[in-house]
Each structure stands twice: as C-alpha cells, then as structure tokens.
Design a protein around this motif. Structure first.
Motif, PDB file in Angstrom:
ATOM      1  N   ILE A   1      54.455  55.217  53.792  1.00 18.45           N
ATOM      2  CA  ILE A   1      54.204  56.055  54.969  1.00 18.45           C
ATOM      3  C   ILE A   1      55.201  55.729  56.078  1.00 18.45           C
ATOM      4  O   ILE A   1      55.785  56.627  56.692  1.00 18.45           O
TER       5      ILE A   1
ATOM      6  N   TRP B   1      58.130  58.134  57.654  1.00 24.23           N
ATOM      7  CA  TRP B   1      58.156  58.384  59.096  1.00 24.23           C
ATOM      8  C   TRP B   1      59.517  57.992  59.683  1.00 24.23           C
ATOM      9  O   TRP B   1      60.105  58.713  60.490  1.00 24.23           O
TER      10      TRP B   1
ATOM     11  N   VAL C   1      58.611  64.315  55.760  1.00 26.22           N
ATOM     12  CA  VAL C   1      57.207  64.682  55.923  1.00 26.22           C
ATOM     13  C   VAL C   1      56.360  63.673  55.131  1.00 26.22           C
ATOM     14  O   VAL C   1      56.513  63.555  53.917  1.00 26.22           O
TER      15      VAL C   1
ATOM     16  N   SER D   1      53.368  63.717  54.239  1.00 26.25           N
ATOM     17  CA  SER D   1      52.101  64.254  53.731  1.00 26.25           C
ATOM     18  C   SER D   1      51.771  63.744  52.333  1.00 26.25           C
ATOM     19  O   SER D   1      50.602  63.490  52.032  1.00 26.25           O
TER      20      SER D   1
ATOM     21  N   ILE E   1      50.542  60.166  52.740  1.00 30.13           N
ATOM     22  CA  ILE E   1      49.206  60.142  53.340  1.00 30.13           C
ATOM     23  C   ILE E   1      48.164  60.636  52.343  1.00 30.13           C
ATOM     24  O   ILE E   1      47.074  60.070  52.239  1.00 30.13           O
ATOM     25  N   GLY E   2      48.504  61.668  51.576  1.00 32.13           N
ATOM     26  CA  GLY E   2      47.581  62.163  50.550  1.00 32.13           C
ATOM     27  C   GLY E   2      47.278  61.118  49.498  1.00 32.13           C
ATOM     28  O   GLY E   2      46.121  60.933  49.093  1.00 32.13           O
TER      29      GLY E   2
END
Length: 85
Positions: free
Chosen positions: A38, A42, A47, A49, A52-53
């Motif tokens: 993550i 960042w 992205v 996502s 995070i998913g």
C-alpha cells in the motif's frame, strides 16, 4: 500393547513454542508485506485500490488464523500438562 518410543515433554513444549513463534512470524510478515504494498503504491502515485482490496480480505483471514493458533496453543499449554501415557 506397545505404543512405540515416548517423546519427552520438553521436546513437545519446544515444538509448541516453535509452532506459535512461526505462526506469529508468518502472519506478521504477511501483514507487513501488505502494508508495504500500500505504501509503495501511494509513494509511486499509483492507484492503491488493488492493495487495499487485498488487505481488506487477507489481513482479517490471517488474524483469524493467528487467533486459532493462539487459542489452540493456550488450550494445550493450560490443559496439556498431563499427557496420557
């Protein structure tokens, strides 16, 4: 009836501690790896996502796994002192 060679209690306790330590290292390493993914996404402006998913699914699963291992270890440590011979 012959039960074979007996395993010492000390060896059994040592293997239980190795199992618990290995589970902590495994779950901690996976959680740190996901957090690193993550942060890398960042930092690179990507992205995050997907990271995070994955973390939303994977981290609770591994925490439940760690809870089960700790629960079993705790039960064995408290009630496993008297091994049947």
């Amino acid at each position: 009836m012959d039960h074979g060679p007996e395993v010492s209690d000390r060896l059994v306790k040592a293997l239980q501690w190795v199992w618990l330590g290995g589970a902590f290292v495994l779950v901690g390493g996976i959680i740190l790896w996901i957090v690193h993914l993550i942060l890398t996404a960042w930092t690179l402006g990507d992205v995050p996502s997907a990271s995070i998913g994955i973390s939303i699914v994977a981290i609770p699963i591994f925490l439940v796994f760690m809870g089960v291992v700790f629960y079993v270890f705790w039960g064995v440590a408290l009630r496993g002192d008297r091994r049947e011979r």
